[in-house]
Design a protein around this motif. Structure first.
Motif, short mmCIF file in Angstrom:
data_model
loop_
_atom_site.label_atom_id
_atom_site.label_comp_id
_atom_site.label_asym_id
_atom_site.label_seq_id
_atom_site.Cartn_x
_atom_site.Cartn_y
_atom_site.Cartn_z
N UNK A 114 106.10 27.13 -2.27
CA UNK A 114 105.59 28.16 -1.35
C UNK A 114 104.15 27.90 -0.94
N UNK A 115 103.43 27.10 -1.71
CA UNK A 115 101.99 26.91 -1.47
C UNK A 115 101.69 26.28 -0.12
N UNK A 116 102.59 25.41 0.38
CA UNK A 116 102.36 24.79 1.68
C UNK A 116 102.32 25.80 2.81
N UNK A 117 103.41 26.57 3.02
CA UNK A 117 103.38 27.58 4.09
C UNK A 117 102.28 28.63 3.89
N UNK A 118 102.04 29.03 2.65
CA UNK A 118 101.00 30.02 2.39
C UNK A 118 99.64 29.49 2.84
N UNK A 119 99.39 28.20 2.59
CA UNK A 119 98.13 27.60 3.02
C UNK A 119 97.99 27.65 4.54
N UNK A 120 99.09 27.40 5.27
CA UNK A 120 99.04 27.51 6.72
C UNK A 120 98.67 28.91 7.17
N UNK A 121 99.23 29.93 6.52
CA UNK A 121 98.88 31.30 6.87
C UNK A 121 97.42 31.59 6.54
N UNK A 122 96.93 31.09 5.41
CA UNK A 122 95.53 31.33 5.03
C UNK A 122 94.57 30.70 6.03
N UNK A 123 94.89 29.49 6.51
CA UNK A 123 94.04 28.85 7.52
C UNK A 123 93.99 29.69 8.79
N UNK A 124 95.16 30.18 9.22
CA UNK A 124 95.21 31.02 10.42
C UNK A 124 94.41 32.31 10.23
N UNK A 125 94.54 32.92 9.07
CA UNK A 125 93.81 34.17 8.80
C UNK A 125 92.31 33.91 8.81
N UNK A 126 91.89 32.79 8.26
CA UNK A 126 90.47 32.44 8.26
C UNK A 126 89.95 32.29 9.69
N UNK A 127 90.72 31.61 10.55
CA UNK A 127 90.31 31.43 11.95
C UNK A 127 90.26 32.77 12.68
N UNK A 128 91.31 33.58 12.50
CA UNK A 128 91.36 34.87 13.19
C UNK A 128 90.29 35.83 12.69
N UNK A 129 89.93 35.71 11.41
CA UNK A 129 88.82 36.52 10.89
C UNK A 129 87.52 36.13 11.56
N UNK A 130 87.33 34.84 11.81
CA UNK A 130 86.15 34.38 12.53
C UNK A 130 86.10 34.94 13.94
N UNK A 131 87.24 34.98 14.62
CA UNK A 131 87.30 35.56 15.96
C UNK A 131 86.97 37.05 15.91
N UNK A 132 87.46 37.74 14.89
CA UNK A 132 87.18 39.17 14.77
C UNK A 132 85.68 39.41 14.57
N UNK A 133 85.04 38.58 13.75
CA UNK A 133 83.60 38.71 13.54
C UNK A 133 82.83 38.44 14.83
N UNK A 134 83.29 37.45 15.57
CA UNK A 134 82.56 37.04 16.78
C UNK A 134 82.76 37.99 17.95
N UNK A 135 83.99 38.51 18.10
CA UNK A 135 84.32 39.25 19.32
C UNK A 135 84.72 40.70 19.07
N UNK A 136 84.82 41.11 17.81
CA UNK A 136 85.18 42.48 17.52
C UNK A 136 86.68 42.71 17.61
N UNK A 137 87.05 43.99 17.60
CA UNK A 137 88.45 44.41 17.56
C UNK A 137 88.74 45.38 18.70
N UNK A 138 89.82 45.11 19.44
CA UNK A 138 90.20 46.00 20.53
C UNK A 138 90.80 47.28 19.96
N UNK A 139 90.21 48.41 20.35
CA UNK A 139 90.73 49.71 19.92
C UNK A 139 91.02 50.60 21.13
#
Length: 377
Positions: A114-139
């Motif tokens: 399971x560690x392989x797919x989980x790592x892919x999700x973690x990389x995506x979450x890290x990138x999307x967290x960076x976008x959230x910090x940079x551009x905020x969240x649509x509400x």
């Protein structure tokens, strides 16, 4: 429309997307195996003939294959598709056998897989967290700001100020929720529940269909309800909130993948919309041409795709192995080797058939079949 990114940029972009994501996927397997004391015989990026290799002090062969469309980690003891001990494995000295994959408890093997797919999700979450910090969240609230004349919304009588409560029985918290829901349901009938003042109302709407064309000439068929947002609201996101936003966004993307896959299986969406490596390469070049933000977001999206696909319960994929481990946990004994062997053969045949289909679609998207028809005609 802007010029095509060109073959060279497309190839470079594709390698920069697939190469690192395959590497981190396999690295997830490798590090989990190392954590449990499993020896790795080989770590390969790409398949086929080795074009570069290095053996480290632990005896792991790190190498590049000439076909960069995947990769693998070969653990000691992981000797056959069914994962069953062989005579060679049984003949190993006890201390060496203890470092093999098959010697480890079921739960450890499951974590390694399971560690392989989980790592892919973690990389995506890290990138999307960076976008959230940079551009905020649509509400932006799920409130009707404008209604397009003649649209599905106009036909059911939606007006400015109506608050959309749910679409198709799914609650809508923000305007973005509505866009994501409607976009993949072109032509479908859905229940629209909304609040007008103190009154709760419900209508049935047939989502409109619009064909959008991007800057590169690609056409997309998307659903359209025909409403515009009220005053946009964008909230600043802090360091603690960013991972939460990223996880939510990842969940939204996975949900859309599940729903579109279900539409393909049920026949509501054409299999011609499925794309493969050539489509990923084309989109990679286009997104790189559009700028760093678009390209990095594509990396996150492809990483989520890799994680999701690998978790599908199809033999030969990580999800297939996990399925057999789950069965083994319930039965308290492994599935018979013959059953696993035939299942993996069937899974491999299904994957190859799917690859053939998506490659056929990709070549059609590049205009090959039309060109051939023109030459023959």
């Amino acid at each position: 429309m802007i010029d095509s990114p060109g073959v060279l940029l497309t190839v470079v972009a594709f390698m920069l997307v697939i190469g690192p994501l395959v590497f981190v996927h396999e690295l997830g397997h490798y590090l989990a195996g190392r954590w449990f004391g499993i020896k790795a015989d080989a770590f390969s990026i790409g398949f086929g003939r080795e074009i570069w290799g290095h053996t480290d002090k632990r005896g792991t062969r790190w190498k590049l294959g000439w076909m960069p469309l995947g990769g693998y980690v070969k653990f000691a003891g992981d000797m056959n598709p069914a994962g069953q001990p062989s005579a060679d494995w049984l003949a190993l000295p006890p201390e060496e056998r203890a470092r093999t994959f098959q010697a480890k408890p079921l739960w450890q093997r499951a974590i390694v897989v399971a560690a392989g797919p989980v790592t892919n999700f973690l990389i995506a979450i890290l990138i999307l967290a960076g976008f959230a910090l940079a551009y905020g969240e649509s509400r932006t609230p799920a409130t009707v700001g404008t209604v397009v004349e003649g649209s599905a919304a106009a036909r059911i009588g939606l007006t400015t100020g109506d608050r959309i409560v749910s679409l198709g029985g799914r609650s809508m918290d923000t305007f973005d929720d509505m866009v994501r829901y409607v976009k993949i349901r072109a032509g479908e009938q859905i229940a629209v529940d909304f609040r007008r003042g103190d009154d709760e109302m419900s209508r049935v709407a047939t989502i409109g269909t619009v064909v959008e064309r991007d800057r590169f000439g690609n056409e997309y068929r998307v659903g359209l309800l025909g409403i515009g947002p009220s005053e946009p609201v964008r909230a600043t996101v802090g360091l603690m909130r960013a991972p939460v936003v990223a996880v939510d966004r990842t969940g939204d993307i996975v949900q859309m993948m599940v729903e579109t896959l279900g539409q393909v299986i049920s026949g509501r969406r054409s299999v011609k919309e499925l794309g493969g490596p050539l489509s990923i390469a084309r989109v990679s070049g286009e997104q790189m041409a559009m700028g760093a933000d678009a390209f990095v977001f594509l990396i996150a999206l492809v990483s989520i795709n890799l994680g999701f696909i690998n978790l599908l319960p199809v033999p030969v994929l990580d999800g297939g192995h996990l399925m057999f481990y789950a069965i083994e946990a319930v039965r308290r004994r492994p599935v018979e080797p013959e059953v696993q062997e035939w299942a993996f053969r069937g899974g491999l045949a299904a994957i190859l058939a799917l690859m053939l289909l998506v490659t056929f679609n990709d070549l059609g998207a590049f205009g090959l079949w039309k060109n051939l028809a023109g030459l023959i005609g």
